[in-house]
Each structure stands twice: as C-alpha cells, then as structure tokens.
Write a protein that holds these residues in place. Structure first.
Motif, short mmCIF file in Angstrom:
data_model
loop_
_atom_site.label_atom_id
_atom_site.label_comp_id
_atom_site.label_asym_id
_atom_site.label_seq_id
_atom_site.Cartn_x
_atom_site.Cartn_y
_atom_site.Cartn_z
N LEU A 148 -31.36 29.27 53.95
CA LEU A 148 -32.19 29.83 55.02
C LEU A 148 -33.32 28.87 55.35
N HIS A 149 -33.61 28.76 56.63
CA HIS A 149 -34.84 28.11 57.09
C HIS A 149 -35.64 29.14 57.86
N PHE A 150 -36.94 29.25 57.55
CA PHE A 150 -37.82 30.21 58.22
C PHE A 150 -38.59 29.48 59.31
N HIS A 151 -37.97 29.41 60.46
CA HIS A 151 -38.43 28.61 61.58
C HIS A 151 -39.65 29.27 62.23
N GLY A 152 -40.78 28.56 62.22
CA GLY A 152 -41.99 29.08 62.85
C GLY A 152 -42.94 29.76 61.90
N LEU A 153 -42.53 29.97 60.65
CA LEU A 153 -43.43 30.55 59.66
C LEU A 153 -44.18 29.42 58.94
N MET A 154 -45.46 29.61 58.72
CA MET A 154 -46.28 28.59 58.07
C MET A 154 -46.21 28.75 56.56
N ILE A 155 -45.04 28.47 55.99
CA ILE A 155 -44.87 28.60 54.55
C ILE A 155 -44.66 27.22 53.95
N ASP A 156 -44.89 27.11 52.66
CA ASP A 156 -44.77 25.83 51.99
C ASP A 156 -43.35 25.28 52.15
N PRO A 157 -43.22 23.99 52.46
CA PRO A 157 -41.87 23.43 52.70
C PRO A 157 -40.99 23.43 51.47
N THR A 158 -41.55 23.61 50.28
CA THR A 158 -40.70 23.69 49.09
C THR A 158 -39.91 24.98 49.05
N ILE A 159 -40.33 25.98 49.83
CA ILE A 159 -39.68 27.29 49.76
C ILE A 159 -38.29 27.25 50.40
N ASP A 160 -38.18 26.59 51.55
CA ASP A 160 -36.88 26.57 52.24
C ASP A 160 -36.38 25.13 52.39
N ASP A 161 -36.30 24.43 51.28
CA ASP A 161 -35.79 23.07 51.25
C ASP A 161 -34.34 23.08 51.74
N SER A 162 -34.06 22.39 52.84
CA SER A 162 -32.72 22.45 53.44
C SER A 162 -31.66 21.78 52.56
N ARG A 163 -32.09 21.00 51.55
CA ARG A 163 -31.13 20.34 50.66
C ARG A 163 -30.61 21.29 49.58
N VAL A 164 -31.21 22.47 49.49
CA VAL A 164 -30.80 23.46 48.49
C VAL A 164 -29.94 24.51 49.17
N TYR A 165 -28.72 24.71 48.69
CA TYR A 165 -27.84 25.70 49.29
C TYR A 165 -26.88 26.22 48.22
N ILE A 166 -26.19 27.30 48.55
CA ILE A 166 -25.28 27.93 47.59
C ILE A 166 -23.88 28.02 48.19
N ASP A 167 -22.90 27.98 47.32
CA ASP A 167 -21.50 28.14 47.72
C ASP A 167 -21.17 29.63 47.75
N GLY A 168 -19.96 29.95 48.23
CA GLY A 168 -19.50 31.33 48.28
C GLY A 168 -19.08 31.84 46.92
N GLY A 169 -18.45 33.01 46.93
CA GLY A 169 -18.03 33.62 45.68
C GLY A 169 -19.07 34.50 45.04
N GLY A 170 -20.07 34.96 45.85
CA GLY A 170 -21.08 35.87 45.32
C GLY A 170 -22.33 35.21 44.80
N LYS A 171 -22.47 33.92 44.94
CA LYS A 171 -23.68 33.25 44.45
C LYS A 171 -24.90 33.70 45.24
N GLN A 172 -26.08 33.64 44.60
CA GLN A 172 -27.30 34.15 45.21
C GLN A 172 -28.40 33.10 45.19
N LEU A 173 -29.25 33.18 46.18
CA LEU A 173 -30.43 32.31 46.28
C LEU A 173 -31.59 33.19 46.71
#
Length: 622
Positions: A148-173
């Motif tokens: 997820l990217h929170f576009h327009g929210l002034m949150i710390d960039p470490t929170i929605d680092d686009s290099r971090v993602y999860i695969d399918g199969g029920g994984k959670q982030l």
C-alpha cells in the motif's frame, strides 16, 4: 441563487481544508458510493483483503479489496492511530516470480552486469536487440505481489516503503501509524505500489480514498457543512478504466493506438446513475486513478466550481465547464442542481491533436481516429428529482463572486504548512524527467547496431533502480529545498513526491507572486515548475520517492529514490547546483491558471513533435 451557492465555495476555500483497536464496520452509502469506514474513539482499524473479484458488468475478474471492485473510503482524524492489515489471499506466485523478486530486492551495486539486468528486470523490460520491449504476458512477473501507498498523507516514508511487499497465499502486512495532531485536513487515497505493476493495478481497481477530517467548522469546513446542512452532499469519484483480455483478466496496459475497446469506470461501475434532489449542492471529490494522461470532466448544462486540488485550496475558486485531471491528482468541486431532469456526466475524448490526416502521415492508419483514448465516455448519468430539499435553519452568508472568482485572493494557509515553510533553506536541487532514443539508453550499456524506436523514460538520465539513490547530495530532515523539475526531450508528466507536499512557486518559467502560489503533492505541467519542498525534522534515515504518476511511464523506469537523512533543522546541507538558479521570468500581475493544462492544446510545432515522439515510444515500447 448563484450567490448563495458560491458562498459555500468561498467559505470552504478561504479556510482550507495508544488506543484500543476495534475493527470498524463499513457504513451504508448513497448512489453506489464506495463503502466507508470511520475511526472510532481515536483509532481506525481496518482489514484490507486482496482476492479476485468478479465484476459482471465489466466482464472483469481482477484483484480487489474486501470483495469489492474498489476499496472502501477510510476516514480518520488528526491524532488518531491507524492500523491497516493488508491480507493477500491471491494465489501464491510461481517459483520463477519469487526468484525474480529476490534478485530485484538484493543490492548488486558494483557489479555492472548484474545491476543492468536488475534494472531491466525491475522495470519489466527486456533488451535483446538494443530496443526496449515489454516482457510477454506470461513473463510479466509480480502481479500477485501487494503493498500500500498512502498517497497525499503526510506520514513517514518508512511506513509505506514501496520496496516492501507480500506474496499471495494469505500473507499479511500491517501498517500502523499515528496521524499527527497538527495535521491539516487531507484528501488522499491509497493504492497498490509494487513497482512495474502500476498499470495492471489501476486497471484492476486496487485503490480507495483516505480522508483526514475534523468536524470543527473552522479547521475542516467541508465535513462540518456536510454534516449540518441538508442542501450539501458529498460524493466520491474513483475514476479509472477497464480493459480485459479473452480470459476477463485485466491487460498489462492499454496500447496507445487503435484499442478503443476499453471502458471508463466510476467507483468500479459502468455509467452509474447518481440521483440528487432539486436544489442540492453536491461536493464532488474525485481522483484520476486511471492510465490515460488526463481526463476532462463536464456535466451537461452545469458549471463546475473547483476550489481545491490534492486537498489543498487553489489560489482562487474557478468556474469552469470542463475540469481536467491528470493521473494521480485529486480535485474538489461543487455543482448545484436546480432543474429536474437527466444530465450526462462526461469524460471528453483525448487524442493529443493526432487525428485525421495525422493518423495517416504518422502511423499509416487511414481511420480518422487512431489514438486509443480518442472517444467520449460517460462518467455517470445524473438524475435530478423534482423534490424539494428538507428545510434547515443553517444559512450560508451571501458572497460576491466578482470579488473572489474574478480576482486572486490568497486562502488562509494551514498553520502546519506555514511551519514547514519556516524550516531553514538547504539550497536548490534540479530534477529532470527524461526521455531519450539515443544509445546507450541512460545507464544501460549497448554497443550493437542502431535499432529504430529504442526509447527510455527515466529521472536524472537514469532508469529506476530500487537500490540507487540520486544526488548530488542527500536530503536532510528539518530543512526545505527549492526544486526545479524539468522535462527533457518530452513534455507533460505528472510529478508525485511521496510523504511531503510541495509549495509551487513558478510554472513553465513564470514566477508566481505570493497570492498565486499553492500546495500540491502531485502536479502536471507542460515543461517545468519550481517548488519549495520541506522535510519535517526526523531522527532516523529513510528515503523519498519521486516519480511520474502516469503508470505507463513509472512502470518502465521514470522514478527515483533520494536518501533522507536525520536532521532537526539546526544545520543545513547545500545541494550542488551546476546549472545556476531556477530560470523564471517574474511577471507582475500575471495569474497562472493552476488547473491541470490540456495536453491537447499548444501552438508550437516543437510541442507537436515531442508528442509524436511520445506516441511512437508507446507504440514500439508496448
């Protein structure tokens, strides 16, 4: 009537816009609006489950949130704690895709061959003969990866680092963060941001709105008036496209030529009916979540009064028959429906002035129309009932539109935004959005024969690599920088900076005076602009992502990371500037129209040729 209507616009424009977690339940909405989930007792806890969603009217089976074709609208307030659990219930990726992902996420700096392969891989490109080509559909890896990217929210960039993602199969982030107490009201959105899959994600509907609001009429007049005044209603518009292959799966992109079989989609629906009462004022909040360069919106026999872009007040409200939105940009506008009847809410055709004989001359196509987006589509059917609104004791002061519409007036700036501009200046930085057909293309080595139509889209003469940080120096927290964004051998890109808004001070070489400047987080212009970009104090190292928000450009390399260092504003770092100060032409009394420019317009032959290059690029790239 008109004075009373515009009074609301003036008020909205002039003012600007450790808890116990309980998972919130969606609220029922009107006119087929997305579900809404609000914070409760200082917390917003949401589960967003990604799985395949079938939308019969679109003949589409695609990834979606919580069983819907678009995500729910999330509402929080300053000071709230947000906890969003992203659950990926898509099928796990094939082993080959996991191997590619592992290679993409591993730094290989110093090994030129591996770094070249990694750069091509991340941007979903192949380079077999010196020419860039998209990988074939069965090798277009990463479609099941989610973040997820929170576009327009002034949150710390470490929170929605686009290099971090999860695969399918029920994984959670899990994303957990606190909305700052001092946050202004914000109109943002969230979407999947796995690099290289942006177009596919937008064609799937992986997005939703995120609103930071306060029902205090001073700090957030929008929410206050909607809550207390029956004549005013709020309607969200997630505007996108849909195009599927023979298996009803979204395509990877919409070809720029001769693919007219795409559909415009509003809130995951085809041409929905929106019903309003006679005399109702509708506060529309829209985003271009599509893949087309821009959308021009209009409603038959009605005027749109725009007063905010990206959630920030524009220098003056603008009455218009047609409102243009570039990709990623949000607009807030009010329309008053006085006369019962049915009206088309339309999206105009777009062709970049390529039609008729130009189709034949440029592409050897005999049809009058050759650009895929050269067709008018319906956003919605608006039905106005002959039914009076309920009476109310709330009154709206009269307002003279000749003073506030025709003349520039500076809206009151939010105190937090003012405090950002008070941070010490750390110099001037130039960022270029580049397009080239010269070999070697950016940093990709090539010593073979010339191949026609080879083309690359990059930032600062480089294709995106997730492990490369651009310079010449790093950004320091607690400072402001003046950025000049230039387009080289190209024109009209939509520039987005993650995590921080920017204060636009010049547009296409014309300096704006104090009454004309404005805040944005996403901005589209034909040639260049200058903005003050401010980075709040911080005590940990992170990064800032800058990219073109046209997904067909970002996916193939038009993005860049900058390192963001700790800093509290007590010291500054001067970025090296080898090209001198921003080149602007101060023009006293000139009021720049800050509504998104029509890329179809323009008189110069040079602009036309640039666009032809862009079109040619898309043809042979895809």
């Amino acid at each position: 009537m008109k004075q009373e209507f515009l009074a609301l616009v003036a008020i909205l424009h002039s003012l600007g816009t450790g808890p116990i977690f309980v998972t919130a339940q969606p609220e029922t909405t009107r006119n087929g609006q997305p579900d809404e989930i609000r914070s409760v007792n200082g917390s917003l806890e949401v589960n967003l489950t990604v799985d395949l969603v079938t939308t019969p009217e679109l003949n589409r089976t695609a990834p979606g949130y919580n069983g819907s074709p678009v995500g729910p609208t999330l509402r929080a307030k300053p000071g709230d704690t947000v906890r969003i659990t992203l659950i990926n219930d898509l099928e796990p990726s094939p082993a080959k895709h996991l191997e590619l992902s592992s290679f993409a996420q591993t730094p290989v700096v110093g090994d030129e061959a591996k770094e070249t392969n990694q750069t091509l891989l991340v941007n979903r490109l192949a380079y077999p003969t010196g020419n860039f080509w998209s990988l074939p559909p069965d090798d277009y890896w990463g479609k099941t990866f989610q973040n997820l990217h929170f576009h327009g929210l002034m949150i710390d960039p470490t929170i929605d680092d686009s290099r971090v993602y999860i695969d399918g199969g029920g994984k959670q982030l899990v994303y957990e963060f606190k909305i700052p107490e001092e946050s202004p009201p914000l109109f943002g959105w969230y979407h999947n941001h796995v690099h290289g899959t942006g177009t596919y994600s937008y064609l799937s509907g992986l997005f939703g709105f995120f609103v930071i609001e306060d029902e205090d009429p001073i700090s957030d007049p929008v929410s206050s008036y909607i809550a207390s005044t029956p004549q005013i209603s709020e309607h969200f518009l997630l505007l996108s496209e849909s195009k599927t292959n023979e298996d009803n799966v979204p395509v990877d992109f919409i070809h720029i030529l001769m693919e007219f079989d795409w559909e415009h989609v509003t809130n995951g629906q085809l041409n929905p009916t929106l019903t309003f009462n006679k005399g109702e004022r509708v506060h529309f909040r829209a985003v271009n979540a599509g893949v087309e360069p821009s959308m021009a919106l209009s409603i038959d026999n009605h005027t749109l009064v725009a007063y905010a872009m990206d959630g920030y007040p524009i220098p003056k409200p603008e009455e218009t028959d047609s409102l243009r939105l570039a990709t990623g940009i949000r607009a807030e506008f009010i329309v008053k429906f006085d006369t019962p009847g049915e009206y088309k809410f339309k999206r105009a055709a777009w062709n970049g002035r390529i039609e008729g004989e130009a189709c034949q001359e440029l592409f050897n196509i005999s049809d009058d129309k050759c650009i895929s987006f050269d067709k008018e589509t319906n956003v919605a059917l608006i039905v106005v009932l002959d039914q009076e609104l309920a009476e109310t004791n709330v009154t709206i002061d009269e307002w003279d539109p000749t003073d506030s519409i025709a003349k520039p007036s500076k809206p009151v700036m939010d105190p937090y935004l003012e405090s950002l501009l008070d941070l010490p200046k750390a110099g001037h930085r130039i960022i270029t959005f580049d397009q080239t057909d010269e070999f070697p293309i950016f940093q990709i080595p090539y010593d073979g024969p010339f191949v026609p139509f080879g083309m690359g889209f990059g930032v600062n003469n480089k294709l995106f690599n997730p492990h490369y940080f651009h310079g010449p120096t790093d950004i320091v927290g607690g400072t402001c920088e003046d950025w000049t964004v230039k387009y080289v051998n190209t024109s009209f890109h939509t520039v987005h900076i993650h995590s921080v808004p920017f204060y636009v001070t010049s547009v296409d070489g014309v300096e704006l005076n104090e009454t004309e400047r404005f805040w944005r987080d996403t901005f589209a212009r034909r040639n260049n602009f200058t903005a003050t970009v401010c980075f709040p104090p911080r005590n940990v190292e992170s990064h800032i992502l800058v990219h073109c928000h046209m997904p067909q450009h970002q996916d193939i390399g038009m993005a860049a990371f900058y390192k963001l260092l700790p800093g509290n504003g007590s010291s500054t770092t001067q970025p090296t500037d080898t090209s001198g100060p921003p080149t602007t032409q101060p023009t006293e009394g000139v009021v720049e129209n800050i509504m998104p420019e029509d890329p179809n317009s323009g008189e110069s032959k040079a602009s036309m040729m640039v666009f032809v290059i862009v079109i040619s690029t898309m043809i042979f790239l895809y």
